[in-house]
Design an enzyme around this catalytic site. Structure first.
Site, PDB file in Angstrom:
ATOM      1  N   HIS A 135       0.824  -1.208   0.000  1.00 45.32           N
ATOM      2  CA  HIS A 135       0.000   0.000   0.000  1.00 45.32           C
ATOM      3  C   HIS A 135       0.861   1.262   0.000  1.00 45.32           C
ATOM      4  O   HIS A 135       0.533   2.262  -0.650  1.00 45.32           O
ATOM      5  CB  HIS A 135      -0.923   0.007   1.221  1.00 45.32           C
ATOM      6  CG  HIS A 135      -1.814  -1.194   1.304  1.00 45.32           C
ATOM      7  ND1 HIS A 135      -2.849  -1.412   0.432  1.00 45.32           N
ATOM      8  CD2 HIS A 135      -1.799  -2.259   2.149  1.00 45.32           C
ATOM      9  CE1 HIS A 135      -3.451  -2.552   0.737  1.00 45.32           C
ATOM     10  NE2 HIS A 135      -2.837  -3.079   1.776  1.00 45.32           N
ATOM     11  N   ASN A 413       8.423  18.681  16.889  1.00 44.58           N
ATOM     12  CA  ASN A 413       8.721  17.312  16.475  1.00 44.58           C
ATOM     13  C   ASN A 413       9.180  17.260  15.019  1.00 44.58           C
ATOM     14  O   ASN A 413      10.057  16.465  14.653  1.00 44.58           O
ATOM     15  CB  ASN A 413       7.488  16.433  16.666  1.00 44.58           C
ATOM     16  CG  ASN A 413       7.771  14.976  16.358  1.00 44.58           C
ATOM     17  OD1 ASN A 413       8.493  14.303  17.088  1.00 44.58           O
ATOM     18  ND2 ASN A 413       7.205  14.480  15.262  1.00 44.58           N
ATOM     19  N   HIS A 423      20.168  17.631  12.840  1.00 44.86           N
ATOM     20  CA  HIS A 423      19.632  17.841  14.186  1.00 44.86           C
ATOM     21  C   HIS A 423      20.572  17.287  15.243  1.00 44.86           C
ATOM     22  O   HIS A 423      20.758  17.908  16.305  1.00 44.86           O
ATOM     23  CB  HIS A 423      18.254  17.187  14.320  1.00 44.86           C
ATOM     24  CG  HIS A 423      17.728  17.189  15.728  1.00 44.86           C
ATOM     25  ND1 HIS A 423      17.916  16.127  16.602  1.00 44.86           N
ATOM     26  CD2 HIS A 423      17.045  18.122  16.426  1.00 44.86           C
ATOM     27  CE1 HIS A 423      17.361  16.411  17.767  1.00 44.86           C
ATOM     28  NE2 HIS A 423      16.830  17.612  17.691  1.00 44.86           N
ATOM     29  N   SER A 454      20.896  28.098  12.604  1.00 49.10           N
ATOM     30  CA  SER A 454      20.328  27.368  11.476  1.00 49.10           C
ATOM     31  C   SER A 454      19.795  28.322  10.414  1.00 49.10           C
ATOM     32  O   SER A 454      20.007  28.119   9.210  1.00 49.10           O
ATOM     33  CB  SER A 454      19.217  26.439  11.968  1.00 49.10           C
ATOM     34  OG  SER A 454      18.659  25.706  10.904  1.00 49.10           O
ATOM     35  N   HIS A 458      21.321  28.682   6.586  1.00 50.57           N
ATOM     36  CA  HIS A 458      20.435  28.451   5.433  1.00 50.57           C
ATOM     37  C   HIS A 458      20.403  29.673   4.519  1.00 50.57           C
ATOM     38  O   HIS A 458      20.447  29.538   3.287  1.00 50.57           O
ATOM     39  CB  HIS A 458      19.025  28.116   5.915  1.00 50.57           C
ATOM     40  CG  HIS A 458      18.846  26.687   6.323  1.00 50.57           C
ATOM     41  ND1 HIS A 458      19.242  26.204   7.549  1.00 50.57           N
ATOM     42  CD2 HIS A 458      18.321  25.624   5.657  1.00 50.57           C
ATOM     43  CE1 HIS A 458      18.958  24.925   7.629  1.00 50.57           C
ATOM     44  NE2 HIS A 458      18.402  24.536   6.497  1.00 50.57           N
TER      45      HIS A 458
END
Length: 552
Positions: A135, A413, A423, A454, A458
């Site tokens: 699936h 999360n 991370h 960060s 970036h």
């Protein structure tokens, strides 16, 4: 059906006929008795089916809880056994005399009182496990079908417009231009990252125990190391990229390798320097200097956290390696067709329009689909295929380069699970070191510091690779990213928060794709002959339509 009819007949024979009783149903859920004294057979059957469904649901919930508890127990058991194997108590430490209070205080100053850190173990990537389910693999087939339709639509449009099939891939040829110079630049970067940091560390570690001027030696070697980080890995690649006007994809190769090597070198020093200083203070601890082969393996290994050794798989599956590299190539062509079919026709004419709210809103919503597709392709090509291919060639056992970030109900999360490799580095060498230096008193400030680093890195990557400064990603990361990190936090468990997270991601990628694409074309349609420093900081897409209108 036959069994239900049998139940109905038996219930009709068993129940006595009693007249004059009203229709009733007890509060305890008993079947209803009609006025002629007969039970409602359909209701008996429905009650039985409801009870059966409740039992099945309860069984499924119990099995799910049991599985989760067993998994947690097994994981904790593996971690405890692995940590026991990695850190066995040495005989010398057991029989060595106890340290004095002064020596203990010095040890405490040399090394932060942290836990074991990241624990590596043999485990597969999550998508490799999910693709074994038919699936889930169907979703992969759907993306392949969409790629085929992109190719067919491009060929059909080119044939109808130009009367011939156009297969020159001019966009890819332009984006990956000057490859020989790119390879030579990368080779210089890699060799310097291999020789200079290891040579400095080996020189310092070999003389640290015997030197009477340990502080002076540490300061000098540390200054040379920081100078190398700033000039050798910092300034040199950026200078080569800008002076030779590398195209975008070639710039991304060099700049991403620059950031990766700087993080690797920092991890090597950060993990080994405290060990040498501890062994100098605690005479029972042997001096451990990593071998050059261990450091060389780490430079290629798909992790940013240094260890002397990693869990290794017994064999290399070369068929798996070839499959992953072919999938990276497929993702590259997929992104090419996304740009050709969905991006270039739209953004070419955007700068001819007035820069107002209506144009921006339409551009953002039209950019959601290509932005999300490129986002998925970048994740699958790099974090899954590329890292797994190198892990397989190196027999690197720990393949947890990402977790199930798509199930996140909180942005906190999502940040932890989207890119586990980066991370881990940020958590070990930025967040935890900040807490150690601040005495574990400013956790919010430590998190803000991680977000800032960060976001700056970036934005630096995008500014150098695109050739202009337009801090859209920095603003989104520092403003909305920080706010969502505290609002959509880990206590949000409802599925609606997963929907909110996906909506935010889709809008964010649409905004990035729209604004950066507009600025890219504005830089080419409206160049400045002698721009000042303020002109370089001001987005060109805000005034390009006026300049083009005056030129016409």
């Amino acid at each position: 059906m036959a069994s239900e009819e049998g139940i109905a007949l038996r219930s009709r024979r068993v129940v006595p006929k009693t007249s004059g009783i009203m229709d009733m149903e007890g509060s305890n859920g008993n079947p209803r008795i009609t006025s002629n004294g007969k039970m409602d057979v359909e209701e008996v059957i429905s009650k039985k089916m409801q009870l059966k469904m409740k039992v099945e649901h309860l069984k499924a919930e119990l099995m799910k809880q049991l599985d989760s508890q067993v998994d947690e127990f097994v994981d904790s058991l593996i971690e405890e056994s692995a940590s026991a194997c990695l850190d066995p108590p040495s005989v010398s430490s057991v029989f060595s005399p106890p340290l004095s209070d002064k020596e203990r205080n010095r040890l405490r100053q040399l090394r932060p009182p942290q836990e074991q850190g990241k624990l590596f173990m043999i485990r597969r990537s999550l998508l490799d496990e999910l693709f074994e389910v038919n699936h889930i693999r169907t979703i992969y087939h759907m993306f392949i079908a969409l790629l085929i339709l992109f190719i067919l639509s491009t060929l059909v449009v080119d044939f109808l417009d130009q009367g011939r099939l156009v297969l020159d891939f001019d966009l890819l040829v332009y984006a990956f231009g000057q490859l020989p110079l790119v390879v030579s630049t990368w080779l210089c970067m890699f060799l310097s990252a291999l020789v200079v940091p290891y040579g400095l560390f080996h020189l310092w570690a070999s003389h640290y125990h015997m030197s009477q001027y340990q502080t002076l030696l540490t300061v000098l070697v540390g200054a040379f190391f920081l100078l190398y980080q700033a000039l050798g890995l910092g300034f040199f690649p950026t200078f080569v990229v800008l002076m030779n006007s590398f195209p975008p994809a070639s710039r991304f190769i060099i700049i991403l390798e620059q950031v990766r090597l700087m993080m690797k070198v920092h991890s090597f020093m950060r993990e080994n320097v405290p060990r040498v200083m501890t062994s100098a203070c605690d005479k029972s601890t042997p001096l451990a200097i990593p071998q050059l082969t261990q450091y060389l393996y780490f430079l290629f290994a798909p992790t940013l956290v240094y260890r002397d050794s990693y869990p290794r798989n017994p064999v290399i599956r070369w068929g798996y390696v070839a499959t992953k590299f072919l999938q990276v190539l497929g993702c590259l062509f997929y992104a090419y067709y996304v740009f050709v079919r969905l991006c270039i026709p739209q953004y070419r004419s955007t700068n001819l329009q007035v820069f107002d709210l209506r144009v921006i809103v339409l551009c953002v919503f039209n950019s959601i689909l290509p932005g999300v597709l490129v986002f998925f392709l970048a994740f699958y090509a790099f974090l899954h295929c590329w890292l797994n291919a190198f892990a397989e060639m190196l027999r690197f056992g720990d393949r947890m380069f990402y977790k199930d970030w798509w199930n996140s109900t909180s942005f906190a999360n999502y940040y932890r699970t989207w890119n586990v490799v980066v991370h881990d580095w940020l958590y070990n060498y930025v967040y935890r070191d900040f807490l150690w230096m601040s005495g574990k008193r400013f956790r919010a400030a430590a998190m803000l510091f991680v977000f800032t680093i960060s976001a700056v890195v970036h934005e630096y990557i995008l500014a150098v690779c695109f050739g202009f400064f337009y801090p859209v990603l920095f603003c989104l990361f520092m403003c909305f990213g920080m706010v969502f990190n505290f609002i959509v936090h880990d206590r949000r468990k409802s599925p609606i928060w997963n929907v909110i997270m996906w909506c935010s991601l889709f809008l964010g990628h649409g905004m990035l794709f729209c604004l950066y694409s507009q600025e890219w074309y504005a830089q080419r349609y409206c160049p400045l002959e002698e721009p000042s420093f303020l002109d370089l900081l001001k987005p060109r897409s805000w005034t390009c339509h006026k300049q083009m209108a005056s030129a016409l």
